[in-house]
Scaffold this motif. Structure first.
Motif, PDB file in Angstrom:
ATOM      1  N   ALA A  91     -32.016  15.997 -24.265  1.00  0.00           N
ATOM      2  CA  ALA A  91     -31.167  16.824 -23.400  1.00  0.00           C
ATOM      3  C   ALA A  91     -29.689  16.613 -23.717  1.00  0.00           C
ATOM      4  O   ALA A  91     -28.893  17.553 -23.662  1.00  0.00           O
ATOM      5  N   TYR A  92     -29.311  15.385 -24.058  1.00  0.00           N
ATOM      6  CA  TYR A  92     -27.911  15.092 -24.398  1.00  0.00           C
ATOM      7  C   TYR A  92     -27.490  15.850 -25.655  1.00  0.00           C
ATOM      8  O   TYR A  92     -26.368  16.343 -25.755  1.00  0.00           O
ATOM      9  N   ARG A  93     -28.404  15.948 -26.595  1.00  0.00           N
ATOM     10  CA  ARG A  93     -28.103  16.684 -27.833  1.00  0.00           C
ATOM     11  C   ARG A  93     -28.063  18.185 -27.611  1.00  0.00           C
ATOM     12  O   ARG A  93     -27.304  18.893 -28.281  1.00  0.00           O
ATOM     13  N   LEU A 183     -14.399  15.259 -19.743  1.00  0.00           N
ATOM     14  CA  LEU A 183     -14.299  13.829 -19.467  1.00  0.00           C
ATOM     15  C   LEU A 183     -14.517  13.022 -20.739  1.00  0.00           C
ATOM     16  O   LEU A 183     -13.791  12.047 -21.005  1.00  0.00           O
ATOM     17  N   GLU A 184     -15.507  13.415 -21.526  1.00  0.00           N
ATOM     18  CA  GLU A 184     -15.748  12.717 -22.791  1.00  0.00           C
ATOM     19  C   GLU A 184     -14.648  13.015 -23.802  1.00  0.00           C
ATOM     20  O   GLU A 184     -14.257  12.131 -24.583  1.00  0.00           O
ATOM     21  N   ARG A 197     -18.522   6.365 -25.037  1.00  0.00           N
ATOM     22  CA  ARG A 197     -18.395   7.501 -24.115  1.00  0.00           C
ATOM     23  C   ARG A 197     -19.697   7.722 -23.363  1.00  0.00           C
ATOM     24  O   ARG A 197     -19.679   8.007 -22.163  1.00  0.00           O
ATOM     25  N   PHE A 198     -20.815   7.601 -24.061  1.00  0.00           N
ATOM     26  CA  PHE A 198     -22.106   7.791 -23.387  1.00  0.00           C
ATOM     27  C   PHE A 198     -22.375   6.672 -22.389  1.00  0.00           C
ATOM     28  O   PHE A 198     -22.839   6.915 -21.272  1.00  0.00           O
ATOM     29  N   PRO A 204     -23.247   6.682 -16.387  1.00  0.00           N
ATOM     30  CA  PRO A 204     -23.026   6.450 -14.947  1.00  0.00           C
ATOM     31  C   PRO A 204     -23.076   7.721 -14.114  1.00  0.00           C
ATOM     32  O   PRO A 204     -23.534   7.693 -12.969  1.00  0.00           O
ATOM     33  N   LEU A 205     -22.594   8.843 -14.684  1.00  0.00           N
ATOM     34  CA  LEU A 205     -22.643  10.100 -13.953  1.00  0.00           C
ATOM     35  C   LEU A 205     -24.060  10.683 -13.922  1.00  0.00           C
ATOM     36  O   LEU A 205     -24.425  11.389 -12.980  1.00  0.00           O
TER      37      LEU A 205
END
Length: 292
Positions: A91-93, A183-184, A197-198, A204-205
């Motif tokens: 999902a991050y990708r 934010l990143e 950054r991750f 945390p978010l």
């Protein structure tokens, strides 16, 4: 007072019309779930023999019934963890703009549309002793004899991962899409590496959303029934608590005992969910800067 006059008076007091429509629906849904629960709860205290707690005493004194809690947890917890953890990197990708995102998402939803029964049939075709997987490995000489991957613990776990991963992935993707990418980017301008950054911003978010995703995935996995029967060992290693509830209610026709087993099943799920939500309460709570 007529219904129209009541609505007019409530509107004068600032009660929104949408709220007036939601309240009856909420009451109906609450009754839809509360009535079966309360009926099953009171039925569990009406055993055929003994006092009000006889069914619960029988469950916890019978090792064959009592062990179903541990057997189900051994399946539900790992399946939920694997589905949630595996969904994060994918999902991050895929968050934001990603070529082929719709196609990949559609393909991942296929196991949900197929259902548990068809998924189990597919596992039997591929992973059974006479399935393609064992035929290929024995044919090339990797295995001397077929390895047993179905009709036991692993078959049920594979089925839970296949059917549960798309659900966890879609939830994780929605949470990640709600985190503001600026934010990143701001952290990158300050010299933070992608890993930093991750670890310090995205995770945390995302953690509160992952806690909810885990709870829903766990409930889905803990209530396993058809997979435990079709690709498991329902009388042995995969004699889960749902099978125990079914057998006592519909095989032994002891509906009071079946209700008691179902109540114990609900309590175990609520305990696990309560612990996860207690941990979630210690995490970040607030806006993520995006849609979420």
């Amino acid at each position: 007072m007529s219904a129209a006059a009541l609505r007019h008076r409530l509107a004068e007091r600032g009660v929104d019309r949408v709220l007036l429509l939601l309240v009856p629906g909420a009451v109906f849904v609450a009754l839809l779930f509360l009535y079966p629960f309360l009926y099953g709860l009171q039925l569990s205290f009406q055993p055929e023999r003994g006092g009000p707690l006889a069914n619960y005493e029988r469950f916890f004194t019978d090792a064959y019934l009592r062990d179903t809690i541990w057997i189900t947890l051994r399946l539900g917890l790992p399946a939920a963890l694997v589905n949630v953890l595996a969904s994060v990197p994918i999902a991050y990708r895929m968050r934001g703009r990603f070529r082929g995102k719709r196609l990949i998402t559609t393909l991942l939803v296929v196991p949900i549309t197929l259902g548990t029964v068809l998924t189990a049939e597919g596992l039997l075709q591929y992973l059974s002793p006479v399935g393609w997987f064992n035929k290929v490995l024995t044919g090339v000489g990797v295995l001397d004899e077929p390895v047993r991957l179905v009709h036991g613990y692993w078959g049920v776990l594979f089925s839970l991962v296949i059917t549960g991963f798309p659900f966890a992935f879609l939830l994780t993707l929605s949470y990640l899409s709600g985190i503001d990418p600026s934010l990143e980017r701001a952290a990158a301008t300050l010299g933070a590496t992608p890993r930093q950054r991750f670890r310090h911003i995205t995770m945390p978010l995302l953690a509160p959303g992952l806690a909810v995703t885990f709870c829903l995935s766990f409930v889905l996995a803990f209530s396993v029934f058809p997979s435990a029967v079709m690709v498991g060992d329902p009388q042995g290693s995969t004699h889960v608590i749902s099978i125990a509830a079914y057998n006592t209610a519909f095989r032994d026709f002891d509906y009071s005992m079946g209700s008691a087993v179902a109540m114990i099943m609900a309590v175990v799920m609520l305990l696990v969910i309560g612990l996860v939500l207690l941990w979630r309460s210690t995490l970040y709570r607030g806006a993520t800067g995006g849609k979420g």
